[in-house]
Design a protein around this motif. Structure first.
Motif, PDB file in Angstrom:
ATOM      1  N   VAL A  50       4.889   4.037  10.769  1.00 16.43           N
ATOM      2  CA  VAL A  50       6.025   4.320  11.655  1.00 16.43           C
ATOM      3  C   VAL A  50       6.624   2.993  12.130  1.00 16.43           C
ATOM      4  N   LEU A  51       7.960   2.912  12.113  1.00 12.05           N
ATOM      5  CA  LEU A  51       8.680   1.740  12.595  1.00 12.05           C
ATOM      6  C   LEU A  51       9.854   2.191  13.450  1.00 12.05           C
ATOM      7  N   ASP A  52      10.032   1.571  14.600  1.00  8.91           N
ATOM      8  CA  ASP A  52      11.155   1.872  15.489  1.00  8.91           C
ATOM      9  C   ASP A  52      12.192   0.756  15.390  1.00  8.91           C
ATOM     10  N   VAL A  53      13.438   1.131  15.165  1.00  6.64           N
ATOM     11  CA  VAL A  53      14.547   0.173  15.085  1.00  6.64           C
ATOM     12  C   VAL A  53      15.614   0.609  16.081  1.00  6.64           C
ATOM     13  N   ALA A  54      15.963  -0.282  17.000  1.00  6.16           N
ATOM     14  CA  ALA A  54      16.929   0.059  18.049  1.00  6.16           C
ATOM     15  C   ALA A  54      18.193  -0.781  17.927  1.00  6.16           C
ATOM     16  N   LEU A  55      19.329  -0.137  18.209  1.00  5.09           N
ATOM     17  CA  LEU A  55      20.623  -0.818  18.213  1.00  5.09           C
ATOM     18  C   LEU A  55      21.361  -0.455  19.495  1.00  5.09           C
ATOM     19  N   THR A 103       0.851  -1.190   0.000  1.00  3.38           N
ATOM     20  CA  THR A 103       0.000   0.000   0.000  1.00  3.38           C
ATOM     21  C   THR A 103       0.881   1.232   0.000  1.00  3.38           C
ATOM     22  N   LYS A 104       0.659   2.131  -0.942  1.00  2.96           N
ATOM     23  CA  LYS A 104       1.500   3.318  -1.037  1.00  2.96           C
ATOM     24  C   LYS A 104       1.317   4.240   0.161  1.00  2.96           C
ATOM     25  N   GLY A 105       2.401   4.889   0.534  1.00  6.03           N
ATOM     26  CA  GLY A 105       2.378   5.813   1.658  1.00  6.03           C
ATOM     27  C   GLY A 105       3.802   6.093   2.110  1.00  6.03           C
ATOM     28  N   LEU A 106       3.945   6.931   3.128  1.00  7.73           N
ATOM     29  CA  LEU A 106       5.270   7.258   3.658  1.00  7.73           C
ATOM     30  C   LEU A 106       5.632   6.313   4.796  1.00  7.73           C
ATOM     31  N   LEU A 107       6.916   5.990   4.895  1.00  3.07           N
ATOM     32  CA  LEU A 107       7.429   5.186   5.996  1.00  3.07           C
ATOM     33  C   LEU A 107       8.429   6.019   6.785  1.00  3.07           C
ATOM     34  N   TYR A 108       8.164   6.187   8.076  1.00  8.01           N
ATOM     35  CA  TYR A 108       9.094   6.869   8.978  1.00  8.01           C
ATOM     36  C   TYR A 108       9.762   5.811   9.852  1.00  8.01           C
ATOM     37  N   ILE A 109      11.093   5.836   9.873  1.00  6.91           N
ATOM     38  CA  ILE A 109      11.854   4.901  10.703  1.00  6.91           C
ATOM     39  C   ILE A 109      12.608   5.687  11.770  1.00  6.91           C
ATOM     40  N   ASN A 110      12.342   5.377  13.017  1.00  3.74           N
ATOM     41  CA  ASN A 110      13.041   6.001  14.140  1.00  3.74           C
ATOM     42  C   ASN A 110      14.219   5.110  14.543  1.00  3.74           C
ATOM     43  N   ILE A 111      15.437   5.607  14.371  1.00  3.34           N
ATOM     44  CA  ILE A 111      16.642   4.886  14.783  1.00  3.34           C
ATOM     45  C   ILE A 111      16.901   5.219  16.251  1.00  3.34           C
ATOM     46  N   CYS A 112      16.918   4.199  17.095  1.00  5.85           N
ATOM     47  CA  CYS A 112      17.043   4.416  18.540  1.00  5.85           C
ATOM     48  C   CYS A 112      18.306   3.761  19.101  1.00  5.85           C
ATOM     49  N   SER A 113      18.791   4.343  20.174  1.00  2.00           N
ATOM     50  CA  SER A 113      19.895   3.785  20.949  1.00  2.00           C
ATOM     51  C   SER A 113      19.309   3.129  22.192  1.00  2.00           C
ATOM     52  N   TRP A 114      19.646   1.838  22.413  1.00  2.00           N
ATOM     53  CA  TRP A 114      19.016   1.117  23.531  1.00  2.00           C
ATOM     54  C   TRP A 114      19.993   0.126  24.123  1.00  2.00           C
ATOM     55  N   LYS A 115      20.253   0.249  25.416  1.00  2.00           N
ATOM     56  CA  LYS A 115      21.220  -0.606  26.088  1.00  2.00           C
ATOM     57  C   LYS A 115      20.746  -2.046  26.192  1.00  2.00           C
ATOM     58  N   ARG A 116      19.432  -2.260  26.042  1.00  2.00           N
ATOM     59  CA  ARG A 116      18.921  -3.623  26.145  1.00  2.00           C
ATOM     60  C   ARG A 116      19.329  -4.469  24.939  1.00  2.00           C
ATOM     61  N   VAL A 117      19.611  -3.844  23.811  1.00  2.00           N
ATOM     62  CA  VAL A 117      20.038  -4.590  22.623  1.00  2.00           C
ATOM     63  C   VAL A 117      21.502  -4.998  22.805  1.00  2.00           C
ATOM     64  N   PRO A 118      21.834  -6.263  22.620  1.00  2.00           N
ATOM     65  CA  PRO A 118      23.216  -6.712  22.827  1.00  2.00           C
ATOM     66  C   PRO A 118      24.201  -6.001  21.906  1.00  2.00           C
ATOM     67  N   ALA A 119      25.382  -5.763  22.413  1.00  2.00           N
ATOM     68  CA  ALA A 119      26.450  -5.172  21.595  1.00  2.00           C
ATOM     69  C   ALA A 119      27.055  -6.259  20.715  1.00  2.00           C
ATOM     70  N   PRO A 120      27.452  -5.932  19.489  1.00  2.00           N
ATOM     71  CA  PRO A 120      28.083  -6.937  18.622  1.00  2.00           C
ATOM     72  C   PRO A 120      29.405  -7.384  19.217  1.00  2.00           C
ATOM     73  N   GLN A 121      29.628  -8.693  19.256  1.00  2.00           N
ATOM     74  CA  GLN A 121      30.852  -9.235  19.839  1.00  2.00           C
ATOM     75  C   GLN A 121      31.963  -9.404  18.815  1.00  2.00           C
ATOM     76  N   ASP A 122      31.560  -9.538  17.534  1.00  2.00           N
ATOM     77  CA  ASP A 122      32.540  -9.799  16.476  1.00  2.00           C
ATOM     78  C   ASP A 122      32.010  -9.177  15.192  1.00  2.00           C
ATOM     79  N   PRO A 123      32.825  -8.342  14.499  1.00  2.00           N
ATOM     80  CA  PRO A 123      32.359  -7.702  13.254  1.00  2.00           C
ATOM     81  C   PRO A 123      31.922  -8.694  12.188  1.00  2.00           C
ATOM     82  N   SER A 124      32.396  -9.944  12.256  1.00  2.00           N
ATOM     83  CA  SER A 124      32.049 -10.934  11.236  1.00  2.00           C
ATOM     84  C   SER A 124      30.756 -11.666  11.552  1.00  2.00           C
TER      85      SER A 124
END
Length: 316
Positions: free
Chosen positions: A108-113, A64-85
């Motif tokens: 609207v979509l929220d994405v946290a890292l 369905t056509k329309g606009l998509l807004y993505i909120n990039i969030c910082s969140w400590k609950r998301v695990p930190a990457p242990q290895d770049p590979s």
């Protein structure tokens, strides 16, 4: 018998813990206070809500056509990457669609890292943006425009909105908790448990999902385009097979996939109303059936020589 024994063991360990804390509070109040305060701070840090980092806007082309807004969030609950590979963990909330007079339909979509990921990409977040757009397209079946814009405002991006879509409750303000030195070990354990119990919150809408992340290269940022590359819509043909009386009995969907070598590269999802075919970063096809079908009768064959997929399914 084993259940009762297990419960008794748990209560015995809890009693021992309380006893140790009682002894520590009497014999070394300073150490007792430091221990409890550390546990409370760790619990509060884990339950800290996500913080908005940046916003993107792109156009949804399908379904369905329309606009998509993505909120990039910082969140400590998301695990930190242990290895770049290894896969890069991210966490996403529920899609929310609404309308207004000036924009029409929008989603609207929220994405946290993890904060470390966003801190590492402070100067250029192109990789993060492409990851978020790719996630929205692959996980939610969206076909997006090849262009996106980094914006300073997006609808429904308040802290309360982020908490709601990510399935979070309002966290207690630990700064207003009573003085730990004046509390009993039992009451403090209950407070600590209430903070940490959110780790097993079954009602969370957000789920940690891992997506492949390539190892860092010296010139990786320089070669990435500022636009999001949309997978191609493959050439296809849908035929409705009828009986001698002209009644539709089955359908055959033929899809040309010249860039595919094996059926294992294809992700095929079929329902009674439509079919979705995806080949990551290469092809994307979402097609509605003109008639309701019986998805249990579906069969697909991939011809490696002709690079062609044929899906057959019976009409209800």
């Amino acid at each position: 018998m084993s259940s009762a024994g297990g419960a008794e063991d748990v209560w015995q360990r809890v009693s021992q813990c309380w006893s140790v804390l009682d002894d520590l509070s009497r014999n070394d109040p300073a150490a007792y206070r430091a221990l409890i305060q550390k546990q409370m701070e760790e619990g509060a840090e884990f339950t800290a809500p996500p913080e908005l980092d940046s916003r993107l806007c792109t156009e949804i082309l399908e379904p369905t056509k329309g606009l998509l807004y993505i909120n990039i969030c910082s969140w400590k609950r998301v695990p930190a990457p242990q290895d770049p590979s290894k896969p890069l963990p991210l966490c996403a909330g529920k899609l929310e669609t609404d309308t207004n007079k000036s924009q029409g339909s929008y989603t609207v979509l929220d994405v946290a890292l993890n904060p470390a990921v966003l801190k590492e990409s402070t100067k250029d977040k192109t990789e993060v943006y492409i990851l978020a757009l790719s996630f929205a397209q692959q996980q939610h079946g969206l076909s997006l425009s090849q262009k996106y814009t980094v914006i300073s405002f997006s609808p429904k991006s308040s802290p309360d909105d982020l908490r709601r879509r990510l399935g979070l409750r309002q966290w207690p303000d630990t700064s207003k908790l009573p003085d730990t030195a004046s509390q009993t070990p039992a009451s403090l354990l209950q407070q600590i448990a209430s903070l940490r119990s959110e780790k097993q919150d079954d009602d969370m809408a957000a789920q940690v999902i891992c997506r492949p992340s390539e190892p860092k290269k010296k010139d990786l940022i320089q070669v990435i385009s500022a636009t999001f590359v949309q997978p191609q819509k493959p050439e296809h043909r849908l035929e409705v097979k009828t009986d001698t009386a002209g009644v539709p009995r089955s359908m055959a969907l033929t899809v040309e996939l010249p860039k595919v070598c094996s059926m294992s590269e294809c992700q095929l999802k079929i329902s009674k109303d439509d079919v979705l075919l995806e080949v990551e970063d290469v092809y994307y096809l979402l097609l509605e059936f003109p008639k309701t079908v019986n998805e249990d009768t579906a069969s697909a064959i991939f011809n490696k020589k002709k690079r062609r997929l044929v899906l057959k399914v019976d009409v209800v």
